[in-house]
Scaffold this motif. Sequence first.
Motif, PDB file in Angstrom:
ATOM      1  N   GLU A 119      -0.307   8.970 -10.714  1.00 57.58           N
ATOM      2  CA  GLU A 119      -0.459   7.960  -9.715  1.00 57.58           C
ATOM      3  C   GLU A 119      -1.061   6.657  -9.789  1.00 57.58           C
ATOM      4  OE1 GLU A 119      -1.105  10.695  -6.292  1.00 57.58           O
ATOM      5  OE2 GLU A 119       0.879  11.165  -5.968  1.00 57.58           O
ATOM      6  N   ASP A 120      -2.205   6.835 -10.487  1.00 54.73           N
ATOM      7  CA  ASP A 120      -3.249   5.759 -10.624  1.00 54.73           C
ATOM      8  C   ASP A 120      -2.341   4.966 -11.617  1.00 54.73           C
ATOM      9  OD1 ASP A 120      -5.283   6.649  -9.315  1.00 54.73           O
ATOM     10  OD2 ASP A 120      -6.473   7.267 -10.981  1.00 54.73           O
ATOM     11  N   ASP A 121      -1.792   5.388 -12.828  1.00 59.08           N
ATOM     12  CA  ASP A 121      -1.151   4.615 -13.689  1.00 59.08           C
ATOM     13  C   ASP A 121       0.319   4.009 -12.890  1.00 59.08           C
ATOM     14  OD1 ASP A 121      -2.454   5.325 -15.659  1.00 59.08           O
ATOM     15  OD2 ASP A 121      -1.222   6.969 -16.669  1.00 59.08           O
ATOM     16  N   LEU A 122       0.896   4.469 -11.842  1.00 60.82           N
ATOM     17  CA  LEU A 122       1.983   4.176 -11.244  1.00 60.82           C
ATOM     18  C   LEU A 122       1.488   3.094 -10.518  1.00 60.82           C
ATOM     19  CD1 LEU A 122       4.936   4.679 -10.525  1.00 60.82           C
ATOM     20  CD2 LEU A 122       4.357   6.111  -8.799  1.00 60.82           C
ATOM     21  N   LEU A 123       0.487   2.826  -9.705  1.00 65.52           N
ATOM     22  CA  LEU A 123      -0.072   1.929  -8.909  1.00 65.52           C
ATOM     23  C   LEU A 123      -0.226   0.810  -9.814  1.00 65.52           C
ATOM     24  CD1 LEU A 123      -0.869   2.153  -5.775  1.00 65.52           C
ATOM     25  CD2 LEU A 123      -3.136   2.123  -6.506  1.00 65.52           C
ATOM     26  N   GLU A 124      -0.920   0.885 -10.873  1.00 67.34           N
ATOM     27  CA  GLU A 124      -1.016  -0.293 -12.007  1.00 67.34           C
ATOM     28  C   GLU A 124       0.107  -1.048 -12.216  1.00 67.34           C
ATOM     29  OE1 GLU A 124      -3.784   0.856 -14.986  1.00 67.34           O
ATOM     30  OE2 GLU A 124      -2.833  -0.660 -16.105  1.00 67.34           O
ATOM     31  N   LEU A 125       1.220   0.077 -12.482  1.00 64.39           N
ATOM     32  CA  LEU A 125       2.381  -0.490 -13.023  1.00 64.39           C
ATOM     33  C   LEU A 125       3.094  -1.409 -11.985  1.00 64.39           C
ATOM     34  CD1 LEU A 125       4.374   2.295 -14.757  1.00 64.39           C
ATOM     35  CD2 LEU A 125       4.155  -0.156 -15.465  1.00 64.39           C
ATOM     36  N   MET A 126       3.018  -0.933 -10.512  1.00 61.81           N
ATOM     37  CA  MET A 126       3.487  -1.328  -9.625  1.00 61.81           C
ATOM     38  C   MET A 126       2.734  -2.760  -9.350  1.00 61.81           C
ATOM     39  SD  MET A 126       5.768   0.523  -8.144  1.00 61.81           S
ATOM     40  CE  MET A 126       5.828   1.514  -6.340  1.00 61.81           C
ATOM     41  N   GLU A 127       1.622  -2.894  -9.445  1.00 61.22           N
ATOM     42  CA  GLU A 127       0.833  -4.195  -9.427  1.00 61.22           C
ATOM     43  C   GLU A 127       1.188  -5.255 -10.587  1.00 61.22           C
ATOM     44  OE1 GLU A 127      -3.363  -3.179  -9.541  1.00 61.22           O
ATOM     45  OE2 GLU A 127      -3.290  -2.467  -7.185  1.00 61.22           O
ATOM     46  N   ARG A 128       1.428  -4.492 -11.648  1.00 67.64           N
ATOM     47  CA  ARG A 128       1.939  -5.686 -12.720  1.00 67.64           C
ATOM     48  C   ARG A 128       3.413  -6.021 -12.344  1.00 67.64           C
ATOM     49  NH1 ARG A 128       1.161  -2.213 -17.913  1.00 67.64           N
ATOM     50  NH2 ARG A 128       2.933  -3.173 -18.764  1.00 67.64           N
TER      51      ARG A 128
END
Length: 245
Positions: free
Chosen positions: A114-123
Amino acid sequence: MKADPAVQRRLLELADVDAELARVEHRRATLPELTAVAEAEQAVQARRDAQVAADTSLGDLDREVKRQEKEVDAVRAREDRDRGLLAGGTVSAKQMTDLEHELATLQRRQNTLEDDLLELMERREAVELDSKHAGVELAKAEEELADASRRRDQVMADLETTQARRDAERVTLVPEFPEALLRLYERVRANKGIGAALLRARRCGACRIELDRSAISRISGTAADEVVTCEECGAIMVRTPESGL
Ligand SMILES: [Zn+2]
């Protein structure tokens, strides 16, 4: 070669027409409007490349987000299954310990995902902004290209008009000259750019060189209907009272 002095003077009109036609030709080849269009085209290409690059990144990130979401879902499904088994009360104590252990691992895995996903969404959001920005820049560059093209077309049309008018004048003028005189004029023009010019104040109007005493006395002694040419540039020198003879 002989030609009526009045006919010789008409050669100056033909020379004027040819001079303007040459100017039109030169302008057409060296228009700053052409450079402006070429530069605008380059700018559009660069903006288009930037847009494509941003959209490609966006597509990559979208796929990445989907993949990550699927993985999160899979972990969640596994957790649900484990919780179901635990709640069912049909498993042994050993299995229960294993399931609890697995649930803890799954929970950690889910947090990371979920952390990775959040970072992906921000990018993805940042790249989406880039893409929008690139689109705006591209539209601006395309508008500038359209303006530059319009300006070039306008100047070209003006040159076209001038050329058509001068071509028409030439068609009317040319039959007035004896064939041999016209041939001489055209030959000199083809070689030197100017076929005939006024001899003014002892200076050849084509090459601007001042005639020396002997040339002047030679020309002064020549009959008015004799066609004289410049010893320097070969242009037909048309004599008038301004010639300084
Ligand atoms: Zn000359």
